[in-house]
Design an enzyme around this catalytic site. Structure first.
Site, mmCIF file in Angstrom:
data_model
loop_
_atom_site.group_PDB
_atom_site.id
_atom_site.type_symbol
_atom_site.label_atom_id
_atom_site.label_comp_id
_atom_site.label_asym_id
_atom_site.label_seq_id
_atom_site.Cartn_x
_atom_site.Cartn_y
_atom_site.Cartn_z
ATOM 1 C CD GLN A 165 -2.959 -1.353 2.133
ATOM 2 O OE1 GLN A 165 -3.578 -0.348 2.452
ATOM 3 N NE2 GLN A 165 -3.224 -2.534 2.675
ATOM 4 C CG HIS A 169 10.617 5.517 -0.918
ATOM 5 N ND1 HIS A 169 10.909 4.490 -0.060
ATOM 6 C CD2 HIS A 169 9.879 4.975 -1.921
ATOM 7 C CE1 HIS A 169 10.384 3.371 -0.521
ATOM 8 N NE2 HIS A 169 9.746 3.633 -1.642
ATOM 9 C CB SER A 241 8.753 -0.678 3.925
ATOM 10 O OG SER A 241 8.242 0.021 5.039
ATOM 11 C CB VAL A 242 10.169 -5.993 2.199
ATOM 12 C CG1 VAL A 242 10.497 -6.907 1.016
ATOM 13 C CG2 VAL A 242 11.362 -5.909 3.147
ATOM 14 N N GLY A 254 12.239 -3.490 -3.933
ATOM 15 C CA GLY A 254 13.047 -4.195 -2.947
ATOM 16 C C GLY A 254 12.743 -3.779 -1.524
ATOM 17 C CB VAL A 255 14.369 -3.597 1.377
ATOM 18 C CG1 VAL A 255 15.844 -3.487 1.014
ATOM 19 C CG2 VAL A 255 14.161 -3.356 2.862
ATOM 20 C CB CYS A 272 2.886 -0.856 5.016
ATOM 21 S SG CYS A 272 4.477 -0.168 4.502
#
Length: 328
Positions: A165, A169, A241-242, A254-255, A272
């Site tokens: 969700q 970043h 978060s992945v 990715g992460v 998320c």
């Protein structure tokens, strides 16, 4: 400018995660290994300057598209050879020069690549909320500016093709995109890649040095829970978060690991899809540590390389994002 450094170094999610974790627990060095020569070297493109999120997304998509284009060419060749074989009932032949060219094309497979970025403030929406996000919700994200972040650009909201969700970043967070062909590794479906990313993150949080002047590690006690990602404080706070995306066995995304992120960007909203969940960072957990996004990026890539069973790691440090622009 860039610098190149060479180093040596399941369909059911719960079942797959247990199987992958069991592999990790019994053999700390790797969770899979390359079965194709192209997968034996991993390339780390380390972007050292903060950039807009969309620029990083564009770089990732360019590299993913290159992988997919090669797969398309190889599939067309395979179909044509089968067609010729059927038409000529097994008597079709090609000359030596044509065979050499075809063999070279069929052997073309890009190396696994890991991209590491620090982005300007951005909220991203995963596929789960693609059709439900309202203009008012987007406006709330894009108008949020913490008091300590007045000098940074206003956040943007960007829809992406990873799972999950809404996540954030921005400054103080290292975002790591992993581009590889799952079929070039032994028994390595997408769900096991997620498990591998989580374990690499856990090892990064444990093994990254507190600062350059000591060998003392962070030794953060991180873990996985029933929810995707990496957690600390016995699963109470999320530190990474992945989310991945897979097209024809080629992976992307990715992460994101919070290093010294302004946590109000995340803790002021539901991230998320997890209600009543707080986000934390390395610096909140280890305030005496002297780490930055670049040192964590290097540490993560080393751990991921080991878990993938790859023996050779090549790193290119890039401070000019335009170096990867296509020629006109």
């Amino acid at each position: 400018m860039s610098r190149c450094i060479r180093q040596s170094v399941c369909t059911n999610f719960n079942v797959c995660r247990r199987q992958c974790f069991s592999t990790y627990a019994s053999a700390l060095k790797e969770m899979t290994h390359p079965i194709k020569p192209s997968a034996q070297t991993l390339r780390h493109l380390q972007f050292t300057q903060r950039i807009p999120f969309q620029k990083g997304l564009e770089i990732q998509e360019t590299l993913v598209r290159a992988n997919l284009d090669i797969k398309d060419i190889q599939s067309k060749i395979e179909r044509k050879l089968i067609q010729l074989d059927e038409e000529y009932k097994g008597t079709a032949t090609i000359n030596d020069n044509e065979k050499r060219i075809l063999d070279k094309v069929m052997a073309m497979k890009p190396n696994p690549i890991i991209l590491t970025f620090e982005f300007e403030p951005t909220y991203t929406g995963g596929k789960r909320i693609k059709k439900t996000m309202t203009p008012d919700q987007i406006a709330a994200y894009e108008s949020f500016i913490p008091e300590t972040q007045k000098d940074n650009p206003r956040p943007k909201f960007v829809q992406v093709e990873r799972g999950g969700q809404v996540t954030f970043h921005g400054p103080g967070q290292i975002v790591i995109y992993i581009i590889l062909d799952l079929k070039t590794f032994q028994s390595f479906p997408a769900k096991c890649l997620v498990s591998c990313i989580e374990q690499a993150t856990i090892r990064t949080l444990k093994n990254t040095k507190m600062c350059d002047d000591t060998d003392k590690p962070l030794n953060l006690d991180a873990m996985t829970t029933k929810d995707t990602g990496v957690w600390v404080e016995n699963g109470k706070k999320k530190v990474a978060s992945v989310g991945i995306h897979v097209r024809r066995s080629i992976t992307s995304h990715g992460v994101a690991i919070n290093v010294n992120t302004d946590l109000s960007y995340m803790n002021s909203f539901e991230m998320c899809g997890l209600k009543n969940t707080l986000t934390t960072s390395i610096m909140e957990q280890r305030p005496d540590a002297v780490v930055n996004v670049q040192s964590v990026a290097i540490s993560f890539v080393k751990e991921m390389t080991k878990l993938l069973g790859i023996k050779t790691l090549e790193r290119m440090q890039i401070d000019d994002v335009n170096i990867l622009k296509k020629n006109p």
